[in-house]
Design a protein around this motif. Structure first.
Motif, PDB file in Angstrom:
ATOM      1  N   ALA A   1      -9.931   2.062 -13.455  1.00 24.60           N
ATOM      2  CA  ALA A   1      -8.980   1.529 -12.453  1.00 24.60           C
ATOM      3  C   ALA A   1      -7.697   1.907 -12.500  1.00 24.60           C
ATOM      4  O   ALA A   1      -7.076   2.487 -11.494  1.00 24.60           O
ATOM      5  CB  ALA A   1      -9.348   0.128 -12.276  1.00 24.60           C
ATOM      6  N   ALA A   2      -7.155   1.807 -13.679  1.00 26.22           N
ATOM      7  CA  ALA A   2      -5.607   2.224 -13.726  1.00 26.22           C
ATOM      8  C   ALA A   2      -5.303   3.863 -14.225  1.00 26.22           C
ATOM      9  O   ALA A   2      -4.414   4.245 -13.580  1.00 26.22           O
ATOM     10  CB  ALA A   2      -5.027   1.372 -14.970  1.00 26.22           C
TER      11      ALA A   2
ATOM     12  N   TRP B   1       1.840   6.316 -13.017  1.00 27.01           N
ATOM     13  CA  TRP B   1       1.885   5.934 -11.833  1.00 27.01           C
ATOM     14  C   TRP B   1       2.092   4.280 -11.741  1.00 27.01           C
ATOM     15  O   TRP B   1       2.891   3.752 -10.804  1.00 27.01           O
ATOM     16  CB  TRP B   1       0.698   6.133 -10.820  1.00 27.01           C
ATOM     17  CG  TRP B   1      -0.352   5.366 -11.190  1.00 27.01           C
ATOM     18  CD1 TRP B   1      -1.531   5.602 -11.864  1.00 27.01           C
ATOM     19  CD2 TRP B   1      -0.812   3.955 -10.431  1.00 27.01           C
ATOM     20  NE1 TRP B   1      -2.612   4.502 -11.926  1.00 27.01           N
ATOM     21  CE2 TRP B   1      -2.101   3.750 -10.943  1.00 27.01           C
ATOM     22  CE3 TRP B   1      -0.373   3.218  -9.415  1.00 27.01           C
ATOM     23  CZ2 TRP B   1      -2.824   2.575 -10.650  1.00 27.01           C
ATOM     24  CZ3 TRP B   1      -0.947   2.016  -9.081  1.00 27.01           C
ATOM     25  CH2 TRP B   1      -2.180   1.891  -9.874  1.00 27.01           C
ATOM     26  N   VAL B   2       1.557   3.511 -12.677  1.00 27.11           N
ATOM     27  CA  VAL B   2       1.640   2.105 -12.783  1.00 27.11           C
ATOM     28  C   VAL B   2       3.319   1.609 -12.904  1.00 27.11           C
ATOM     29  O   VAL B   2       3.938   0.913 -12.411  1.00 27.11           O
ATOM     30  CB  VAL B   2       0.910   1.543 -13.781  1.00 27.11           C
ATOM     31  CG1 VAL B   2       1.202  -0.054 -14.104  1.00 27.11           C
ATOM     32  CG2 VAL B   2      -0.692   1.770 -13.301  1.00 27.11           C
TER      33      VAL B   2
ATOM     34  N   ALA C   1       1.101  -1.108  -0.165  1.00 24.47           N
ATOM     35  CA  ALA C   1       0.037   0.122  -0.026  1.00 24.47           C
ATOM     36  C   ALA C   1       0.815   1.323   0.121  1.00 24.47           C
ATOM     37  O   ALA C   1       0.593   2.217  -0.720  1.00 24.47           O
ATOM     38  CB  ALA C   1      -0.934  -0.088   1.253  1.00 24.47           C
ATOM     39  N   HIS C   2       2.083   1.264   0.781  1.00 25.31           N
ATOM     40  CA  HIS C   2       2.822   2.507   0.791  1.00 25.31           C
ATOM     41  C   HIS C   2       3.461   2.568  -0.769  1.00 25.31           C
ATOM     42  O   HIS C   2       3.598   3.757  -1.037  1.00 25.31           O
ATOM     43  CB  HIS C   2       3.984   2.096   1.887  1.00 25.31           C
ATOM     44  CG  HIS C   2       3.438   2.411   3.417  1.00 25.31           C
ATOM     45  ND1 HIS C   2       3.097   4.009   3.611  1.00 25.31           N
ATOM     46  CD2 HIS C   2       3.365   1.733   4.596  1.00 25.31           C
ATOM     47  CE1 HIS C   2       2.705   3.910   4.830  1.00 25.31           C
ATOM     48  NE2 HIS C   2       2.978   2.745   5.348  1.00 25.31           N
ATOM     49  N   GLU C   3       4.016   1.541  -1.170  1.00 25.68           N
ATOM     50  CA  GLU C   3       4.592   1.626  -2.694  1.00 25.68           C
ATOM     51  C   GLU C   3       3.432   2.332  -3.609  1.00 25.68           C
ATOM     52  O   GLU C   3       3.694   3.275  -4.317  1.00 25.68           O
ATOM     53  CB  GLU C   3       4.874   0.226  -3.074  1.00 25.68           C
ATOM     54  CG  GLU C   3       6.066  -0.133  -2.565  1.00 25.68           C
ATOM     55  CD  GLU C   3       7.634   0.744  -2.815  1.00 25.68           C
ATOM     56  OE1 GLU C   3       7.426   1.394  -3.750  1.00 25.68           O
ATOM     57  OE2 GLU C   3       8.520   0.387  -2.273  1.00 25.68           O
ATOM     58  N   VAL C   4       2.218   1.842  -3.643  1.00 26.62           N
ATOM     59  CA  VAL C   4       1.243   2.492  -4.303  1.00 26.62           C
ATOM     60  C   VAL C   4       0.991   3.983  -3.885  1.00 26.62           C
ATOM     61  O   VAL C   4       0.760   5.021  -4.824  1.00 26.62           O
ATOM     62  CB  VAL C   4      -0.205   1.795  -4.159  1.00 26.62           C
ATOM     63  CG1 VAL C   4      -1.248   2.308  -4.958  1.00 26.62           C
ATOM     64  CG2 VAL C   4       0.300   0.361  -4.505  1.00 26.62           C
ATOM     65  N   ASP C   5       0.882   4.380  -2.762  1.00 34.10           N
ATOM     66  CA  ASP C   5       0.642   5.608  -1.968  1.00 34.10           C
ATOM     67  C   ASP C   5       1.803   6.524  -2.617  1.00 34.10           C
ATOM     68  O   ASP C   5       1.383   7.951  -2.784  1.00 34.10           O
ATOM     69  CB  ASP C   5       0.452   5.714  -0.806  1.00 34.10           C
ATOM     70  CG  ASP C   5      -0.141   7.044  -0.266  1.00 34.10           C
ATOM     71  OD1 ASP C   5      -1.250   7.398  -0.878  1.00 34.10           O
ATOM     72  OD2 ASP C   5       0.128   7.539   0.769  1.00 34.10           O
ATOM     73  N   ALA C   6       2.832   6.069  -2.864  1.00 30.34           N
ATOM     74  CA  ALA C   6       4.154   7.169  -3.150  1.00 30.34           C
ATOM     75  C   ALA C   6       3.764   7.434  -4.367  1.00 30.34           C
ATOM     76  O   ALA C   6       4.509   8.456  -4.823  1.00 30.34           O
ATOM     77  CB  ALA C   6       5.395   6.179  -3.043  1.00 30.34           C
ATOM     78  N   GLN C   7       3.105   6.644  -5.188  1.00 32.39           N
ATOM     79  CA  GLN C   7       2.645   7.206  -6.644  1.00 32.39           C
ATOM     80  C   GLN C   7       1.290   7.815  -6.829  1.00 32.39           C
ATOM     81  O   GLN C   7       1.232   8.979  -7.670  1.00 32.39           O
ATOM     82  CB  GLN C   7       2.834   5.867  -7.588  1.00 32.39           C
ATOM     83  CG  GLN C   7       4.004   5.406  -7.513  1.00 32.39           C
ATOM     84  CD  GLN C   7       5.470   6.298  -7.707  1.00 32.39           C
ATOM     85  OE1 GLN C   7       5.396   7.221  -8.491  1.00 32.39           O
ATOM     86  NE2 GLN C   7       6.269   5.852  -6.925  1.00 32.39           N
TER      87      GLN C   7
ATOM     88  N   VAL D   1      -6.550  -0.855  -3.105  1.00 35.34           N
ATOM     89  CA  VAL D   1      -5.459  -0.309  -3.395  1.00 35.34           C
ATOM     90  C   VAL D   1      -4.771  -1.170  -4.542  1.00 35.34           C
ATOM     91  O   VAL D   1      -4.571  -2.358  -4.532  1.00 35.34           O
ATOM     92  CB  VAL D   1      -4.395  -0.279  -2.041  1.00 35.34           C
ATOM     93  CG1 VAL D   1      -3.923  -1.695  -1.568  1.00 35.34           C
ATOM     94  CG2 VAL D   1      -3.171   0.499  -2.172  1.00 35.34           C
ATOM     95  N   GLY D   2      -4.129  -0.243  -5.379  1.00 35.65           N
ATOM     96  CA  GLY D   2      -3.427  -0.908  -6.500  1.00 35.65           C
ATOM     97  C   GLY D   2      -4.153  -1.835  -7.446  1.00 35.65           C
ATOM     98  O   GLY D   2      -3.683  -1.937  -8.433  1.00 35.65           O
ATOM     99  N   ALA D   3      -5.599  -1.592  -7.521  1.00 32.39           N
ATOM    100  CA  ALA D   3      -6.265  -1.878  -8.768  1.00 32.39           C
ATOM    101  C   ALA D   3      -5.979  -1.222  -9.916  1.00 32.39           C
ATOM    102  O   ALA D   3      -6.002   0.147 -10.078  1.00 32.39           O
ATOM    103  CB  ALA D   3      -7.878  -1.719  -8.288  1.00 32.39           C
ATOM    104  N   PRO D   4      -5.715  -1.892 -11.167  1.00 27.17           N
ATOM    105  CA  PRO D   4      -6.192  -3.293 -11.406  1.00 27.17           C
ATOM    106  C   PRO D   4      -4.696  -4.208 -11.215  1.00 27.17           C
ATOM    107  O   PRO D   4      -4.870  -5.275 -11.724  1.00 27.17           O
ATOM    108  CB  PRO D   4      -6.638  -3.203 -12.687  1.00 27.17           C
ATOM    109  CG  PRO D   4      -5.844  -2.018 -13.209  1.00 27.17           C
ATOM    110  CD  PRO D   4      -5.560  -1.158 -12.160  1.00 27.17           C
ATOM    111  N   LEU D   5      -3.718  -3.678 -10.652  1.00 27.33           N
ATOM    112  CA  LEU D   5      -2.511  -4.251 -10.565  1.00 27.33           C
ATOM    113  C   LEU D   5      -2.401  -5.394  -9.149  1.00 27.33           C
ATOM    114  O   LEU D   5      -1.586  -6.455  -9.372  1.00 27.33           O
ATOM    115  CB  LEU D   5      -1.302  -3.687 -10.580  1.00 27.33           C
ATOM    116  CG  LEU D   5      -1.349  -2.704 -11.652  1.00 27.33           C
ATOM    117  CD1 LEU D   5      -0.219  -1.499 -11.376  1.00 27.33           C
ATOM    118  CD2 LEU D   5      -1.067  -3.343 -12.829  1.00 27.33           C
ATOM    119  N   SER D   6      -3.342  -5.223  -8.195  1.00 28.35           N
ATOM    120  CA  SER D   6      -3.298  -5.937  -7.176  1.00 28.35           C
ATOM    121  C   SER D   6      -3.982  -7.440  -7.342  1.00 28.35           C
ATOM    122  O   SER D   6      -5.149  -7.518  -7.561  1.00 28.35           O
ATOM    123  CB  SER D   6      -4.013  -5.398  -5.974  1.00 28.35           C
ATOM    124  OG  SER D   6      -5.007  -4.665  -6.289  1.00 28.35           O
TER     125      SER D   6
END
Length: 376
Positions: free
Chosen positions: A351-352, A205-206, A39-45, A77-82
């Motif tokens: 989502a992306a 961000w992805v 979640a932190h890695e996603v939020d950083a972006q 968090v991270g959808a659609p990658l999670s």
């Protein structure tokens, strides 16, 4: 049960440690995607990640990370990658969907890989395939030779063919200069474009998220880049994430020039054989129905796609899509599936891509470049 909403950035060490503990309901991590580290890695972006904390008797019993709602619609968090979504929570955890939507300030929660008790209406189901190496690779291979002899015999034939035609097989782990990741990125982007799919690496961000995870080569949450060489030629690259004893395969790609020798399978076999040296006991191949998985899978985790909703404009919009899909089923041939494919493409893009104008632009490009995907 009480539900509290907070920005991820506001969580302290105590909550983060409890979150990590709850992601291991039986003492074993369910998935790296359910950790606060992801979640932190996603939020950083993205800078829009919030967390719902479920409490009972003033003690946290569950954590759920999600993106702040846009147009009333929230996503994990991270959808659609999670590849895994949902609460990191105590065993048997259940939450009221209306209370959850209220706590998030959302009208709709859309999810596609929910692990655990699903919310609202479930619309799809997949199974994440897991290789269990806890008894050792030798024992695992002996068991697979008994049940999947044909597959592994053919794999050995392809290994010999690859070495005859291209040179010795070599597996390398790590990517200190980032060159192998760039090759993976180029192959994957080309694959997305050729098939008419959304090029995820074209979204800032992805691209940054995957790149940053790949560069985390140390620590309890890290990336793993594995590369297959045939002679001196790079034939396949796979990038995944590792936490506890789990490696989750995330982004595999290969050079089509080597398709005849199944470079992806050769690389997977190399990862399996090297897993004990990296303290990996489980390899999660993710969801999706692919024939090769049958030969490797020891057990599966059920993941569900669906949505929880409350009366709202967002809900009315989704219901209108449902009606359009139902009405078009009477149309002949491929046209009967056009609304469904259009909706899936829009949902994936939405989502992306968090910016509405960019969503519309990308959908327009999809129509121009690959209209056949909507009518094939």
């Amino acid at each position: 049960m009480r539900l509290f909403d907070t920005p991820l950035s506001a969580l302290g060490v105590r909550d983060l440690d409890l979150w990590r503990d709850l992601a291991r309901p039986d003492g074993r991590l369910t998935s790296p995607y359910l950790l606060p580290d992801f979640a932190h890695e996603v939020d950083a972006q993205r800078h829009d990640v919030h967390v719902i904390i479920a409490e009972e008797n003033s003690a946290p019993i569950g954590y759920f990370a999600y993106h702040a709602p846009q147009g009333g619609i929230a996503r994990p968090v991270g959808a659609p990658l999670s590849d895994y979504q949902g609460f990191a929570a105590i065993p048997g955890f259940k939450v009221c969907e209306k209370a959850l939507l209220s706590a998030m300030g959302a009208d709709v929660l859309v999810y596609d890989n929910w692990q655990g008790e699903a919310l609202g209406k479930v619309r799809s189901q997949t199974r994440s395939s897991i290789i269990d190496l806890s008894e050792g690779v030798t024992t695992w291979m002996a068991r697979k030779e008994q049940t999947q002899h044909k597959h592994f015999k053919k794999l050995r034939q392809r290994q010999r063919k690859a070495e005859r035609e291209f040179g010795p097989i070599r597996i390398e782990f790590g990517d200190p200069l980032g060159e192998r990741f760039e090759t993976l990125r180029a192959w994957k982007s080309a694959q997305y474009r050729q098939t008419g799919l959304l090029d995820l690496f074209d979204i800032q961000w992805v691209d940054a998220l995957i790149r940053n995870c790949a560069s985390r080569s140390f620590g309890p949450f890290r990336g793993l880049v594995a590369s297959l060489y045939l002679g001196d030629q790079l034939a396949a690259v796979e990038m995944g994430i590792v936490a506890a004893d789990i490696y989750h395969s995330w982004m595999p790609a290969y050079d089509p020039a080597f398709r005849a020798v199944s470079p992806g399978h050769l690389l997977l076999q190399g990862i399996i054989e090297a897993a004990p040296n990296m303290r990996i006991n489980r390899i999660d191949l993710g969801g999706g129905e692919y024939a090769y998985k049958d030969a490797y899978t020891d057990y599966e985790t059920v993941l569900q796609g669906g949505r929880a909703m409350k009366p709202s404009a967002a809900m009315a919009s989704l219901k209108a899509w449902d009606s359009a899909e139902a009405a078009c089923k009477i149309l002949p041939g491929p046209l009967s599936k056009a609304p469904l494919k259009l909706r899936r493409r829009w949902a994936h893009t939405a989502a992306a891509e968090p910016v509405l104008t960019q969503r519309v632009k990308r959908m327009g490009a999809a129509f121009l470049k690959a209209p056949q995907r909507l009518t094939a």
